[in-house]
Write a protein that holds these residues in place. Structure first.
Motif, short mmCIF file in Angstrom:
data_model
loop_
_atom_site.label_atom_id
_atom_site.label_comp_id
_atom_site.label_asym_id
_atom_site.label_seq_id
_atom_site.Cartn_x
_atom_site.Cartn_y
_atom_site.Cartn_z
N GLU A 123 -7.40 -6.13 0.83
CA GLU A 123 -6.38 -5.29 1.25
C GLU A 123 -5.67 -4.17 0.78
OE1 GLU A 123 -5.77 -5.24 4.81
OE2 GLU A 123 -7.31 -6.75 5.16
N TRP A 174 -21.03 5.19 13.97
CA TRP A 174 -20.25 4.60 15.08
C TRP A 174 -21.16 4.97 16.32
CZ3 TRP A 174 -15.79 2.31 16.24
CH2 TRP A 174 -14.93 2.07 15.01
N GLN A 207 -13.91 -3.84 9.27
CA GLN A 207 -12.98 -4.82 9.83
C GLN A 207 -12.51 -4.50 11.34
OE1 GLN A 207 -8.94 -3.95 8.52
NE2 GLN A 207 -8.57 -6.15 8.13
N GLN A 208 -12.59 -3.52 11.85
CA GLN A 208 -12.58 -3.14 13.12
C GLN A 208 -13.74 -3.55 14.04
OE1 GLN A 208 -11.83 1.19 13.82
NE2 GLN A 208 -10.80 1.35 11.98
N LEU A 209 -15.08 -3.66 13.34
CA LEU A 209 -16.10 -4.29 13.96
C LEU A 209 -15.87 -5.94 14.31
CD1 LEU A 209 -19.34 -2.54 12.70
CD2 LEU A 209 -17.79 -1.89 14.71
N HIS A 246 -20.91 16.37 10.91
CA HIS A 246 -19.78 15.43 11.34
C HIS A 246 -19.34 14.81 10.09
CE1 HIS A 246 -21.16 15.97 15.73
NE2 HIS A 246 -19.98 15.67 15.77
N HIS A 247 -18.29 13.79 10.38
CA HIS A 247 -18.09 12.90 9.14
C HIS A 247 -19.36 11.95 9.10
CE1 HIS A 247 -15.72 9.41 7.67
NE2 HIS A 247 -14.98 10.27 7.65
N TYR A 248 -19.50 11.54 7.92
CA TYR A 248 -20.66 10.69 7.43
C TYR A 248 -20.65 9.60 8.14
CZ TYR A 248 -18.15 7.66 4.59
OH TYR A 248 -17.16 6.54 4.08
N LEU A 249 -19.66 8.96 8.80
CA LEU A 249 -19.53 7.73 9.61
C LEU A 249 -20.03 7.85 10.94
CD1 LEU A 249 -16.59 5.49 8.22
CD2 LEU A 249 -19.08 5.17 7.75
N TRP A 250 -19.72 9.08 11.36
CA TRP A 250 -20.06 9.44 12.78
C TRP A 250 -21.23 8.82 13.60
CZ3 TRP A 250 -23.70 12.99 15.02
CH2 TRP A 250 -23.43 13.31 16.32
N ARG A 299 0.75 -0.99 -0.19
CA ARG A 299 -0.07 0.14 0.29
C ARG A 299 0.95 1.30 0.08
NH1 ARG A 299 -3.47 -2.99 3.69
NH2 ARG A 299 -2.37 -2.25 5.20
N ALA A 315 -12.55 -0.56 6.33
CA ALA A 315 -12.02 -0.22 7.65
C ALA A 315 -12.93 -0.16 8.85
CB ALA A 315 -11.08 0.96 7.45
N ARG A 319 -13.08 2.09 1.06
CA ARG A 319 -11.85 1.81 1.94
C ARG A 319 -12.25 2.05 3.29
NH1 ARG A 319 -7.41 -0.90 2.25
NH2 ARG A 319 -6.12 0.08 3.74
N GLU A 320 -12.86 3.18 3.41
CA GLU A 320 -13.08 3.78 4.93
C GLU A 320 -14.15 2.79 5.38
OE1 GLU A 320 -12.66 8.63 4.18
OE2 GLU A 320 -14.53 7.60 3.75
N ARG A 343 -13.18 7.16 -2.07
CA ARG A 343 -12.53 6.58 -0.76
C ARG A 343 -13.38 6.06 0.26
NH1 ARG A 343 -11.51 12.58 0.46
NH2 ARG A 343 -12.86 13.05 2.25
#
Lengths: 495, 495
Positions: B199, B352, B398-400, B345-349, B133, B395, B391-392, B388
């Protein structure tokens, strides 16, 4: 990044008083601009217990409009928070656009405290570091300005602060068992912190280490760093938001007291007598010759990188290093300005192409660090390019070390007076005149800019896997012997 | 990314002939522009042995000016190359500005072949992926346009091709022991390739999987992908290089034959009788109720994500899923357009913030995938942002999963005719009229764009740790039972 930090730095009271008021006003003004432009800001403080995080955060928020920021203290996760992935509680606290979120400790806790205490296993560590980089990249891609501080104090200073707190019945409760444990295991924490700083220092979320023995110094450095970061963020946002009439950012004042750095404390009086020099030089050269055979048989690649001031004595130093070696086992690679073919590639391309084969030694006379030295200062690359170069260079060096390369980086250091003396000598002696050019004098005129670039290079690229060795070079004999002995020692350790 | 690939795709000869000439001309023209603008281009081909990489590369270079490209074949490293870090031989071969470098196999070999053959250990794998990467990011940051192909064929097809080659004495030598070994260990290679694709699929260097059973199809898809990538690179470079008068890029033609995709082959005729439905629904609901207690006791978090076409039946499906559950153990989270706080906020906020606590089930009625569906199609975010986002999102998921979350993602699929029928029914029945709005009709008018977005989403976010389940939903009964049974099975596996 903690390796060359000079913890003795301080600011006298009069100077502090003179400057602080202006910094307060600037900060308050920037907060208003941040709000207008809708820029979210994260400022986080990591560092040792009793390093003064709380006090510093208090200083920082005093000039701010309290409606525009929140302070979060992230000690260990609560029982509730343990039921979620570790970034959850921080995602929830990311600031809305135009607001500041200030964190007293942060997600980095996971890769330092939790790691040292054994709650994060080795195989989880790699993933956690990647999760942190991904988190910070996502936020900064989304417009967040991120300022990260690590407050550094020595083991001794920490111990004294704990003792002072405990002597006073009013403050004794503040020193916990965990704090004392940290002091006892200072070196483990230091190593974990160093890894964390190296692995998460990026162009989008760089670390600033604060020398925190002196509160006044720590405060001024923190303020100027925040001001610079906000100014940069405003400049970027200003380019994107045309309708907002953004006044040009006021740069943080250049504060001479903050300028002192690690290089100032290099002891340039170190020297050898002619007799010491002759003896130690010979011994080390003989040893290196022997090691060269071992290197070859063990198929170990060795990279030796030389950087330093003009006239610091690189050429003579390299000659003494190679004097006694078998020429089939090493190569000296002089690096000058890139030619047309090299310019038509990525700047790291020519260095990759000249890496030593396993079992061989490559000696680079000037290196890939040109990107963050001459190219930065002379404007041969853009700011974005040299800022991301630290990470690119660290990645390359990490790949070399993982492959098994012994990598040594030497900064040959002399002071400006010594440089002047050598320049003049070169001009006066006929057979040395070829060594001095107009360019040397031009570079010398930009000494301050070069010095800033060197300092930042030493700071951002001194990694646990590839630290810099600063070589005191006012006495050439001392410098030659130091390099030779350092090389021998590094190879011996790895055999 | 290989999960939903439809290997039966093909192009008839007449169609191929009609299109190919135009593509050749376009490609030749773009090569000249790339040269003028000084854009370095890397095109790499990975994929199965006998998948046709050589033939395809030949096709690709025929229309090109031979002075402007080089082809490199990267089989295993030579003895010489083993004396260097694995990226060394590829760094050396990065193209100069304005040239194309075409790789027949590449650095990705290290994380597939070398991994399967046991030469790269588990702990080195993580690092190798990061090195790759970093390498690709450095090059693309420097202006390189990178096009990455993976040529996919089935185990059976590969076996047949080997057999055909071996039957002919002129070609028998081309099938090596290693090739046969690969066919025998096809599944291991497949898993390693899937990891590699997941990956290293990034917004700066995305993968394109080529369905390689039909040579004509593979050729056309390869050509159009290269043309699109070069056009994008030229557009970016054109913005930076003002003096170069860049004609607007000619987009690759939309080729209907290439449009066929995985969703087309979903068997929407699947259905249940009333009797089957009643029996299996009840059974699965009872099982899930039991599992809910286990989840709680084991402190396992469960995330169930619903996406699908308008009127695909998400609401009814979710009701059947939760009908029998203990309401203290789950929550249904309907996702609509973000409110003002969420927009700040960030769109993923917001996602989460709404994650389930360990031991609980969160059911999202529409999800974070809005970023790459409605926000992409309606222009609510920029192209850079949705590109992008894949990939976000990967990620985050994957954390979950690393945290121990059971994560299920359902795409409820119906065909356009069925959707129309349901829309009309809603408008006709008084008690259903609230369900149909002007927006539904507007979305339907953009069916092609939505479909393209859905396909790319399924392709880029079907990861080994969080695959999509496509739910055939023309029969609502079938869809409900499939979701329930899939959820039960996934939880059972993890207990």
């Amino acid at each position: 990044m903690l390796q060359n930090v000079d913890l003795s730095r301080e600011v006298v009271k009069a100077e502090y008083k003179r400057l602080k008021g202006d910094l307060d006003l600037k900060l308050a003004d920037l907060q208003r601009q941040v709000k207008t432009l809708g820029i979210p800001v994260i400022i986080l403080f990591e560092g040792w217990s009793a390093s003064g995080k709380g006090t510093l955060i208090n200083q920082l928020i005093l000039p701010l409009d309290p409606r525009g920021f929140s302070v979060y203290s992230a000690s260990g996760p609560t029982e509730e928070e343990k039921f979620y992935p570790f970034l959850w509680r921080f995602w929830k606290r990311t600031p809305t656009r135009g607001r500041l979120a200030i964190f007293d400790r942060s997600w980095n806790r996971r890769v330092v405290t939790d790691r040292v205490e054994g709650q994060v296993k080795r195989k989880q560590l790699h993933q956690a570091l990647e999760d942190i980089r991904s988190f910070e990249r996502q936020l900064t891609d989304d417009g967040v300005v991120m300022v990260k501080f690590f407050l550094h104090i020595s083991k001794k200073e920490q111990k004294q602060r704990f003792a002072a707190l405990r002597e006073n019945t009013a403050t004794a409760w503040r020193v916990t068992e965990a704090d004392l444990w940290q002091n006892k295991h200072y070196d483990e924490y230091l190593a974990a912190a160093e890894d964390m700083l190296t692995e998460t220092d990026t162009e989008y979320a760089p670390w600033t280490v604060i020398e925190a023995h002196d509160r006044r110094f720590a405060t001024l450095k923190t303020f100027t760093t925040v001001i610079d970061a906000l100014n940069r963020g405003i400049a970027v946002a200003g380019r994107n938001v045309e309708e907002a009439a953004v006044p040009p950012g006021q740069p943080a004042p250049t504060i001479s007291a903050l300028k002192t750095t690690a290089l100032d404390h290099v002891d340039l009086s170190r020297s050898l007598t002619a007799e010491e020099y002759a003896g130690r030089l010979k011994e080390a050269q003989t040893r290196l010759r022997e090691l060269e055979h071992h290197i070859y048989r063990r198929r170990m690649p060795v990279v030796i990188a030389y950087e330093g001031w003009d006239a610091a004595g690189k050429g003579g130093n390299i000659r003494r290093l190679t004097q006694n070696l078998d020429p089939r086992g090493y190569e000296v690679i002089p690096i000058t300005a890139p030619n047309d073919i090299e310019k038509a590639h990525h700047y790291l391309w020519r260095f990759w192409a000249q890496l030593p084969k396993a079992g061989h030694i490559a000696i680079f006379d000037r290196t890939w660090y040109g990107r963050v030295l001459v190219e930065r200062v002379e404007g041969f690359c853009s700011e974005a390019q040299w800022r991301r170069a630290y990470r690119e260079i660290n990645a390359m060096e990490q790949q070399l070390v993982h492959f098994g390369t012994v990598l040594l980086k030497f900064w040959l250091h002399i002071d400006p007076d010594e440089q002047l003396r050598r320049f003049q000598e070169r001009q006066e002696e006929v057979h040395k005149q070829w060594k001095i050019t107009e360019e040397d004098w031009r570079n010398r005129a930009k000494l301050d800019q070069y010095r800033e670039a060197v300092e930042e290079m030493l700071y951002r690229t001194s990694t646990p896997y590839a630290p810099w060795t600063i070589v005191e070079s006012n006495c050439k004999w001392y410098a030659r012997v130091k390099v030779l002995e350092t090389v021998c020692e590094a190879i011996r350790e790895r055999l």
